[in-house]
Design an enzyme around this catalytic site. Sequence first.
Site, PDB file in Angstrom:
ATOM      1  N   GLN A 107       0.841  -1.195   0.000  1.00 54.84           N
ATOM      2  CA  GLN A 107       0.000   0.000   0.000  1.00 54.84           C
ATOM      3  C   GLN A 107       0.881   1.251   0.000  1.00 54.84           C
ATOM      4  OE1 GLN A 107      -1.852   0.564   3.784  1.00 54.84           O
ATOM      5  NE2 GLN A 107      -3.485   1.871   3.024  1.00 54.84           N
ATOM      6  N   GLY A 108       0.902   1.994  -1.094  1.00 55.90           N
ATOM      7  CA  GLY A 108       1.753   3.185  -1.211  1.00 55.90           C
ATOM      8  C   GLY A 108       0.970   4.452  -0.941  1.00 55.90           C
ATOM      9  N   TYR A 109       0.731   4.735   0.336  1.00 60.57           N
ATOM     10  CA  TYR A 109       0.014   5.961   0.731  1.00 60.57           C
ATOM     11  C   TYR A 109       0.985   6.978   1.334  1.00 60.57           C
ATOM     12  CZ  TYR A 109      -4.903   4.284   0.419  1.00 60.57           C
ATOM     13  OH  TYR A 109      -6.136   3.856   0.000  1.00 60.57           O
ATOM     14  N   GLU A 122      -9.032  -1.044   6.083  1.00 59.47           N
ATOM     15  CA  GLU A 122      -7.829  -1.234   6.890  1.00 59.47           C
ATOM     16  C   GLU A 122      -8.147  -1.105   8.382  1.00 59.47           C
ATOM     17  OE1 GLU A 122      -4.614   1.542   6.072  1.00 59.47           O
ATOM     18  OE2 GLU A 122      -3.176   0.122   6.922  1.00 59.47           O
TER      19      GLU A 122
HETATM   20  C1  LIG Z   1       4.147  -0.722  11.337  1.00 59.61           C
HETATM   21  C2  LIG Z   1       3.687   0.303  10.350  1.00 59.61           C
HETATM   22  C3  LIG Z   1       3.314  -0.079   9.088  1.00 59.61           C
HETATM   23  C4  LIG Z   1       2.919   0.878   8.148  1.00 59.61           C
HETATM   24  N1  LIG Z   1       2.590   0.451   6.897  1.00 59.61           N
HETATM   25  C5  LIG Z   1       2.253   1.370   5.967  1.00 59.61           C
HETATM   26  C6  LIG Z   1       1.966   0.953   4.624  1.00 59.61           C
HETATM   27  O1  LIG Z   1       2.028  -0.232   4.290  1.00 59.61           O
HETATM   28  N2  LIG Z   1       1.665   1.892   3.706  1.00 59.61           N
HETATM   29  C7  LIG Z   1       1.587   3.220   4.036  1.00 59.61           C
HETATM   30  O2  LIG Z   1       1.260   4.024   3.154  1.00 59.61           O
HETATM   31  N3  LIG Z   1       1.859   3.656   5.298  1.00 59.61           N
HETATM   32  C8  LIG Z   1       2.190   2.758   6.254  1.00 59.61           C
HETATM   33  N4  LIG Z   1       2.474   3.176   7.541  1.00 59.61           N
HETATM   34  C9  LIG Z   1       2.486   4.611   7.824  1.00 59.61           C
HETATM   35  C10 LIG Z   1       1.353   5.101   8.705  1.00 59.61           C
HETATM   36  O3  LIG Z   1       0.137   5.114   7.992  1.00 59.61           O
HETATM   37  C11 LIG Z   1       1.764   6.498   9.197  1.00 59.61           C
HETATM   38  O4  LIG Z   1       2.915   6.349  10.019  1.00 59.61           O
HETATM   39  C12 LIG Z   1       0.662   7.162   9.985  1.00 59.61           C
HETATM   40  O5  LIG Z   1      -0.425   7.477   9.147  1.00 59.61           O
HETATM   41  C13 LIG Z   1       1.164   8.443  10.679  1.00 59.61           C
HETATM   42  O6  LIG Z   1       1.841   9.278   9.793  1.00 59.61           O
HETATM   43  P1  LIG Z   1       3.284   9.876  10.161  1.00 59.61           P
HETATM   44  O7  LIG Z   1       4.156   8.735  10.575  1.00 59.61           O
HETATM   45  O8  LIG Z   1       3.730  10.714   9.011  1.00 59.61           O
HETATM   46  O9  LIG Z   1       3.047  10.777  11.446  1.00 59.61           O
HETATM   47  P2  LIG Z   1       2.492  12.274  11.462  1.00 59.61           P
HETATM   48  O10 LIG Z   1       1.279  12.375  10.626  1.00 59.61           O
HETATM   49  O11 LIG Z   1       3.622  13.205  11.180  1.00 59.61           O
HETATM   50  O12 LIG Z   1       2.041  12.417  12.987  1.00 59.61           O
HETATM   51  C14 LIG Z   1       2.977  12.721  14.033  1.00 59.61           C
HETATM   52  C15 LIG Z   1       2.180  12.829  15.333  1.00 59.61           C
HETATM   53  O13 LIG Z   1       1.225  13.922  15.243  1.00 59.61           O
HETATM   54  C16 LIG Z   1      -0.080  13.458  15.526  1.00 59.61           C
HETATM   55  N5  LIG Z   1      -1.056  14.138  14.666  1.00 59.61           N
HETATM   56  C17 LIG Z   1      -0.944  14.350  13.323  1.00 59.61           C
HETATM   57  N6  LIG Z   1      -2.048  14.967  12.858  1.00 59.61           N
HETATM   58  C18 LIG Z   1      -2.885  15.143  13.919  1.00 59.61           C
HETATM   59  C19 LIG Z   1      -4.192  15.710  14.082  1.00 59.61           C
HETATM   60  N7  LIG Z   1      -4.855  16.213  13.057  1.00 59.61           N
HETATM   61  N8  LIG Z   1      -4.750  15.692  15.318  1.00 59.61           N
HETATM   62  C20 LIG Z   1      -4.093  15.159  16.387  1.00 59.61           C
HETATM   63  N9  LIG Z   1      -2.841  14.617  16.292  1.00 59.61           N
HETATM   64  C21 LIG Z   1      -2.252  14.605  15.083  1.00 59.61           C
HETATM   65  C22 LIG Z   1      -0.045  11.972  15.211  1.00 59.61           C
HETATM   66  O14 LIG Z   1      -1.051  11.268  15.918  1.00 59.61           O
HETATM   67  C23 LIG Z   1       1.357  11.588  15.659  1.00 59.61           C
HETATM   68  O15 LIG Z   1       1.394  11.358  17.039  1.00 59.61           O
HETATM   69  C24 LIG Z   1       2.879   2.252   8.497  1.00 59.61           C
HETATM   70  C25 LIG Z   1       3.242   2.653   9.797  1.00 59.61           C
HETATM   71  C26 LIG Z   1       3.651   1.698  10.722  1.00 59.61           C
HETATM   72  C27 LIG Z   1       4.032   2.149  12.092  1.00 59.61           C
END
Ligand SMILES: Cc1cc2nc3c(=O)[nH]c(=O)nc-3n(C[C@H](O)[C@H](O)[C@H](O)COP(=O)(O)OP(=O)(O)OC[C@H]3O[C@@H](n4cnc5c(N)ncnc54)[C@H](O)[C@@H]3O)c2cc1C
Length: 402
Positions: free
Chosen positions: A136-138, A254
């Site tokens: 999944q490339g999101y 998901e």
């Molecule tokens: C084990 C694992 C597998 C994954 N697999 C995939 C995958 O296959 N494909 C894919 O596309 N992604 C994948 N991800 C990525 C995952 O979807 C993102 O890590 C997640 O959506 C958070 O984005 P970020 O890491 O950029 O954190 P950020 O969005 O930068 O968030 C940083 C912090 O700020 C908080 N925050 C951000 N916005 C808000 C808001 N509006 N209100 C309150 N708090 C907020 C967050 O809760 C977090 O604590 C994976 C992540 C993990 C840990």
Amino acid sequence: MDFKFSAEDERFRQEFRTWLRDNAPKRTAKDSDGSEDGLGAMNETAEDYGRRRAWHKKMFDAGWIGISWPKEYGGRGATLTQQIIYNEELSKVWTPGTVNGLGIMLVGPTLIQWGSDEQKKRYVPKILSGEEIWCQGYSEPGAGSDVASLQTRAIEEGDYFIINGQKVWTSDAHHADWCILLTRTDPEAPKHKGISYILVDMHSPGVTVRPLRQITGDSNFNEVFFEDVKVPRKNLIGQKNQGWQVAITTLMFERSGIGGGRDMSGEIEELARLAKSVRLNGHTAWDDPDVRQKISQFACEAAAIRYTGFRQLTRRLKGLPPGPEGSVLKLCVSELNLKMGKFAMELLGPYAQLEYRAPFAVDHGKWSYKMLGARALTIAGGTSEIQHNIIGERVLMLPKGN
Ligand SMILES: Cc1cc2nc3c(=O)[nH]c(=O)nc-3n(C[C@H](O)[C@H](O)[C@H](O)COP(=O)(O)OP(=O)(O)OC[C@H]3O[C@@H](n4cnc5c(N)ncnc54)[C@H](O)[C@@H]3O)c2cc1C
């Protein structure tokens, strides 16, 4: 809901139980300290992955993969009760695990809802069989929780899109044959309106996968780079620039998939066993009423999760797409999993510091390993903070915060 099992359901249980008894591989000494985090196997070698793939094929050939998928797509069109029986029976037997979790949980159901007949025919059958593995490339370095800010570009040239950009945290990309990729196709439009949902062959020239290391030491996810990757226009799902709606469907599958159908009672029993075996203040931890109270509280939460999961599954089996209630399950499962992991650390005291497979570590160090891995579930598929926002705004209908 009526939980009585009919004679037909009992026959189904017997059939699956007998099949598992006759076909499940024998557990080796190495497997006995293996643990799973709910996102896939941990500390996995290429040999382990091969075993999972072989076990997947065996289950698929016998019709035991994706049983609730419609029959026309290779499933059994199983009822809610049969799905519950299936999960119960599977949880009683050790197996190496299956493959293509993202394909089965996210991609197939999304394509069944949004794909053209030709796309469904081409892609869906090879998902359940595990012949083609999906990722999944999101997420991107600057677009995680706010995934609609993504910058990966797809420019239309004749019958192709030319794709440039970078994704991150892409689970299973190192195994994947295909990727569901979110790309920006109209940079001038408001951010949610210029996105397209495209299927990309991961073996295309210009795709580079680089593993990332997690806090557990495993490498289950990756950075993925796209450099002038040429993708046929017919790989577009839905309309160009309207991929956000398709993307949301995948996200709902998901969230409900991560939380739904999860029976945590086995994990609670394991925690109780740990409490009975470790010593605290001159007696076993289990002798302490506060410890028993805490474990009982986890058991109550797990029961609530189990029944909420049944409600969610009922909705799915009625043919309705998962609703925002999936966020409740995703939040509660991942947070309970983390709380239990942290509590195990309290029970272990100084032994909690010993790493996985370190000498003298209790249960081969699987508890600290699980605790470190548990954090991932509270982030993957949308963080706990984001699930709170969704529940507040879309389930409880609270006013939107600033
Ligand atoms: C084990 C694992 C597998 C994954 N697999 C995939 C995958 O296959 N494909 C894919 O596309 N992604 C994948 N991800 C990525 C995952 O979807 C993102 O890590 C997640 O959506 C958070 O984005 P970020 O890491 O950029 O954190 P950020 O969005 O930068 O968030 C940083 C912090 O700020 C908080 N925050 C951000 N916005 C808000 C808001 N509006 N209100 C309150 N708090 C907020 C967050 O809760 C977090 O604590 C994976 C992540 C993990 C840990």
